[in-house]
Design an enzyme around this catalytic site. Structure first.
Site, PDB file in Angstrom:
ATOM      1  N   PRO A  17      30.117  28.038  35.761  1.00  0.00           N
ATOM      2  CA  PRO A  17      31.522  27.811  36.108  1.00  0.00           C
ATOM      3  C   PRO A  17      31.716  26.595  37.022  1.00  0.00           C
ATOM      4  CG  PRO A  17      30.735  29.913  37.021  1.00  0.00           C
ATOM      5  CD  PRO A  17      29.622  29.342  36.209  1.00  0.00           C
ATOM      6  N   GLU A  73      24.065  35.578  39.608  1.00  0.00           N
ATOM      7  CA  GLU A  73      24.866  34.770  40.534  1.00  0.00           C
ATOM      8  C   GLU A  73      24.558  33.285  40.433  1.00  0.00           C
ATOM      9  OE1 GLU A  73      24.242  38.045  41.392  1.00  0.00           O
ATOM     10  OE2 GLU A  73      26.398  38.195  41.046  1.00  0.00           O
ATOM     11  N   ARG A  77      31.451  22.355  14.432  1.00  0.00           N
ATOM     12  CA  ARG A  77      32.588  21.925  13.608  1.00  0.00           C
ATOM     13  C   ARG A  77      32.659  20.414  13.450  1.00  0.00           C
ATOM     14  NH1 ARG A  77      36.425  25.622  12.744  1.00  0.00           N
ATOM     15  NH2 ARG A  77      38.107  24.092  12.754  1.00  0.00           N
ATOM     16  N   ASP A  88      42.705  19.764  13.450  1.00  0.00           N
ATOM     17  CA  ASP A  88      42.589  20.822  14.453  1.00  0.00           C
ATOM     18  C   ASP A  88      43.389  20.450  15.691  1.00  0.00           C
ATOM     19  OD1 ASP A  88      40.945  22.517  13.114  1.00  0.00           O
ATOM     20  OD2 ASP A  88      39.112  21.946  14.167  1.00  0.00           O
TER      21      ASP A  88
HETATM   22  N1  ADE Z   1      28.883  31.249  33.291  1.00  0.00           N
HETATM   23  C1  ADE Z   1      29.721  32.090  33.934  1.00  0.00           C
HETATM   24  N2  ADE Z   1      30.992  31.693  33.813  1.00  0.00           N
HETATM   25  C2  ADE Z   1      30.975  30.556  33.060  1.00  0.00           C
HETATM   26  C3  ADE Z   1      31.974  29.670  32.597  1.00  0.00           C
HETATM   27  N3  ADE Z   1      33.271  29.853  32.873  1.00  0.00           N
HETATM   28  N4  ADE Z   1      31.593  28.610  31.857  1.00  0.00           N
HETATM   29  C4  ADE Z   1      30.285  28.389  31.592  1.00  0.00           C
HETATM   30  N5  ADE Z   1      29.304  29.198  32.002  1.00  0.00           N
HETATM   31  C5  ADE Z   1      29.640  30.268  32.737  1.00  0.00           C
END
Ligand code: ADE
Length: 254
Positions: free
Chosen positions: A87, A114, A152, A167
């Site tokens: 993330p 984590e 794709r 697309d």
């Molecule tokens: N791992 C946990 N959340 C994620 C996300 N939003 N994008 C990529 N990998 C992740």
């Protein structure tokens, strides 16, 4: 194109790879996906792949050694982009999917728990990618999202050569309204122009519908979308419509 996926949960990928477009692409040899279980590269008796972080705090981190062993033994020194799903990464976009599709081989390390020991980044990772501002339990779903969107863009993966440029996002716009049979359902009629077989008129209607939808849902995309002068003029008309309180996504534009 060849994907090397490093994960603790290779079975998660099975159904996604065995259906529809990805299945067909693999059968036709356009796409190869090799799944590598990080646990197979742990050397200790219990095959430990995660540990609590130094300094305390909650949760578990993926250990550095099994990941480095896995990636080095699979890639054998070949220079390949190595993506970590996290993330904290750069937001994945259609542009990024098209760019990654230019590589013959791509490695993805699926983060878990984590996070991962920082030295995985320092030693291996060339790109950190997030699929959106939310936290998944692990990077596997993110890797599948990337795999699908990248595939794709591989030549011949999509049956109909038109589909990819049309697309949403590929043209810089969201895709507009679409209809199939029947021509009327519960009083809702398909716009007349789509039934009449005038290809030029249909193309203009579709473009106008895409612009309208983009304007209503994601107006910021229009800042960078390649629009003609006439289309920019349409935006003015749409703004007038909105000011009058008309808000239909499907009406044809003049
Ligand atoms: N791992 C946990 N959340 C994620 C996300 N939003 N994008 C990529 N990998 C992740």
């Amino acid at each position: 194109m060849r994907f090397e996926i490093f994960t603790l949960f290779p079975a998660m990928f099975e159904s996604v790879l065995s259906e529809s477009i990805l299945k067909r692409a693999r059968e036709r040899g356009l796409l190869q996906v090799n799944l590598h279980n990080i646990r197979d590269y742990a050397t200790d008796k219990h095959r430990v792949t995660d540990e609590p972080p130094y300094g305390g705090g909650g949760g578990m981190l993926l250990k550095v050694e099994p990941i480095v062993r896995a990636v080095e033994s699979v890639l054998q020194g070949e220079r390949v982009p190595i993506v970590l799903t996290t993330p904290q990464g750069e937001r994945f976009t259609q542009r990024m999917a098209a760019d990654f599709a230019q590589y013959p081989r791509l490695a993805i390390i699926c983060g878990r728990y984590e996070g991962v020991d920082e030295r995985v980044r320092q030693l291996l990772v060339t790109h950190e990618v997030s699929i959106g501002d939310y936290v998944l339990s692990g990077g596997e779903l993110a890797a599948m999202v990337m795999l699908d969107a990248i595939a794709r863009h591989i030549p011949n993966v999509l049956g109909n050569a038109e589909s990819a440029p049309n697309d949403s996002f590929s043209s810089g716009l969201l895709e507009g309204a679409q209809y199939t049979r029947p021509p009327e359902f519960r009083g809702l009629r398909v716009p007349e122009v789509l039934l009449q077989g005038d290809h030029g008129a249909v193309a203009r209607w579709r473009r106008a519908s895409a612009i309208r939808r983009t304007w209503l849902r994601r107006p910021e995309l229009l800042l960078n979308a390649p629009l003609s002068d006439a289309e920019r003029y349409l935006l003015g008309e749409l703004a007038d419509e909105l000011a009058r309180g008309v808000r239909s996504e499907t009406d044809a534009l003049p």
